[in-house]
Design an enzyme around this catalytic site. Structure first.
Site, PDB file in Angstrom:
ATOM      1  N   ASN A  39      44.148  42.368  41.784  1.00  0.00           N
ATOM      2  CA  ASN A  39      43.086  43.341  41.969  1.00  0.00           C
ATOM      3  C   ASN A  39      43.690  44.571  42.659  1.00  0.00           C
ATOM      4  O   ASN A  39      44.256  44.462  43.741  1.00  0.00           O
ATOM      5  CB  ASN A  39      41.970  42.716  42.816  1.00  0.00           C
ATOM      6  CG  ASN A  39      40.754  43.604  42.916  1.00  0.00           C
ATOM      7  OD1 ASN A  39      40.851  44.749  43.335  1.00  0.00           O
ATOM      8  ND2 ASN A  39      39.604  43.068  42.555  1.00  0.00           N
ATOM      9  N   HIS A  50      40.424  44.728  38.217  1.00  0.00           N
ATOM     10  CA  HIS A  50      40.372  43.387  38.777  1.00  0.00           C
ATOM     11  C   HIS A  50      41.677  42.679  38.400  1.00  0.00           C
ATOM     12  O   HIS A  50      42.430  43.165  37.549  1.00  0.00           O
ATOM     13  CB  HIS A  50      39.180  42.620  38.211  1.00  0.00           C
ATOM     14  CG  HIS A  50      37.868  43.010  38.825  1.00  0.00           C
ATOM     15  ND1 HIS A  50      36.716  42.317  38.590  1.00  0.00           N
ATOM     16  CD2 HIS A  50      37.538  44.016  39.670  1.00  0.00           C
ATOM     17  CE1 HIS A  50      35.720  42.865  39.263  1.00  0.00           C
ATOM     18  NE2 HIS A  50      36.193  43.909  39.921  1.00  0.00           N
ATOM     19  N   GLU A  52      42.362  40.040  36.597  1.00  0.00           N
ATOM     20  CA  GLU A  52      42.495  39.691  35.183  1.00  0.00           C
ATOM     21  C   GLU A  52      42.731  40.933  34.330  1.00  0.00           C
ATOM     22  O   GLU A  52      43.547  40.908  33.397  1.00  0.00           O
ATOM     23  CB  GLU A  52      41.234  38.964  34.701  1.00  0.00           C
ATOM     24  CG  GLU A  52      40.940  37.675  35.428  1.00  0.00           C
ATOM     25  CD  GLU A  52      40.062  37.823  36.670  1.00  0.00           C
ATOM     26  OE1 GLU A  52      39.455  36.826  37.069  1.00  0.00           O
ATOM     27  OE2 GLU A  52      39.968  38.950  37.230  1.00  0.00           O
ATOM     28  N   SER A  77      37.043  32.683  40.077  1.00  0.00           N
ATOM     29  CA  SER A  77      36.178  32.643  38.901  1.00  0.00           C
ATOM     30  C   SER A  77      35.943  34.062  38.360  1.00  0.00           C
ATOM     31  O   SER A  77      35.600  34.965  39.114  1.00  0.00           O
ATOM     32  CB  SER A  77      34.852  31.992  39.304  1.00  0.00           C
ATOM     33  OG  SER A  77      34.024  31.778  38.199  1.00  0.00           O
ATOM     34  N   CYS A  79      34.536  37.484  36.894  1.00  0.00           N
ATOM     35  CA  CYS A  79      33.268  38.217  36.882  1.00  0.00           C
ATOM     36  C   CYS A  79      32.860  38.519  35.439  1.00  0.00           C
ATOM     37  O   CYS A  79      33.582  38.208  34.488  1.00  0.00           O
ATOM     38  CB  CYS A  79      33.419  39.516  37.675  1.00  0.00           C
ATOM     39  SG  CYS A  79      34.411  40.754  36.810  1.00  0.00           S
ATOM     40  N   CYS A  82      35.519  40.763  33.527  1.00  0.00           N
ATOM     41  CA  CYS A  82      36.733  40.045  33.148  1.00  0.00           C
ATOM     42  C   CYS A  82      36.448  38.978  32.098  1.00  0.00           C
ATOM     43  O   CYS A  82      37.242  38.754  31.192  1.00  0.00           O
ATOM     44  CB  CYS A  82      37.394  39.449  34.385  1.00  0.00           C
ATOM     45  SG  CYS A  82      37.946  40.747  35.540  1.00  0.00           S
ATOM     46  N   ASP A 142      33.282  45.166  45.437  1.00  0.00           N
ATOM     47  CA  ASP A 142      34.080  44.670  44.326  1.00  0.00           C
ATOM     48  C   ASP A 142      33.245  43.891  43.316  1.00  0.00           C
ATOM     49  O   ASP A 142      33.482  43.971  42.120  1.00  0.00           O
ATOM     50  CB  ASP A 142      35.225  43.789  44.840  1.00  0.00           C
ATOM     51  CG  ASP A 142      36.264  43.534  43.774  1.00  0.00           C
ATOM     52  OD1 ASP A 142      36.890  44.494  43.315  1.00  0.00           O
ATOM     53  OD2 ASP A 142      36.438  42.359  43.377  1.00  0.00           O
TER      54      ASP A 142
END
Length: 145
Positions: A39, A50, A52, A77, A79, A82, A142
């Site tokens: 991130n 982010h 990912e 996990s 979002c 992503c 975020d």
């Protein structure tokens, strides 16, 4: 611990050291990392980087068939944003470090045929728990709260 989750955790730790949010990710194809990231919203002033998304950006432009054979490892996990990218590129498997501090769109991934594995890794849980406690305002920004 799996070497790829370890690499994602190293990315998360790098993000924290840079003054950002400790979420890291790697993308693996044929047993090797083709993209890694963390991130970097704070560091770059980005609205989309982010962990990912950064890993995808760093993996670069590749034939669609490559992404359809990848596993994405992420410390947290994913979002909605992503998750959308995972679905867009047809990544069939996601390994998540933890979902206790934040539950992303795992059900959506599963509903679209993505294999989702959640490790509940203590290092990932500790990284995010400490960060959220120390920086709740930044964390809420975020995740769009």
């Amino acid at each position: 611990m799996d070497e790829f989750m370890k690499a994602a955790i190293e990315e998360a730790e790098k993000g924290l050291q840079e003054g950002g949010i400790p979420i890291g990710s790697v993308i693996v194809h044929d047993g090797r990392i083709i993209g890694r990231g963390h991130n970097r919203r704070v560091q770059t002033g980005s609205v989309v980087l982010h962990g990912e998304m950064d890993a995808l950006e760093n993996a670069g432009r590749r034939p669609a068939a490559v992404y359809r054979e990848c596993t994405l490892y992420t410390t947290l996990s994913p979002c909605s944003m992503c998750t959308g990218a995972i679905l867009l590129y047809g990544i069939p498997r996601v390994v998540i470090g933890e979902n206790r501090t934040f539950m992303g769109e795992e059900d959506l991934l599963r509903s679209r045929g993505v294999t989702v594995e959640v490790l509940q890794d203590p290092t990932c849980i500790d990284l995010m728990s400490h960060f959220i406690k120390a920086s709740p305002k930044l964390w809420n920004e975020d995740i769009g709260v």
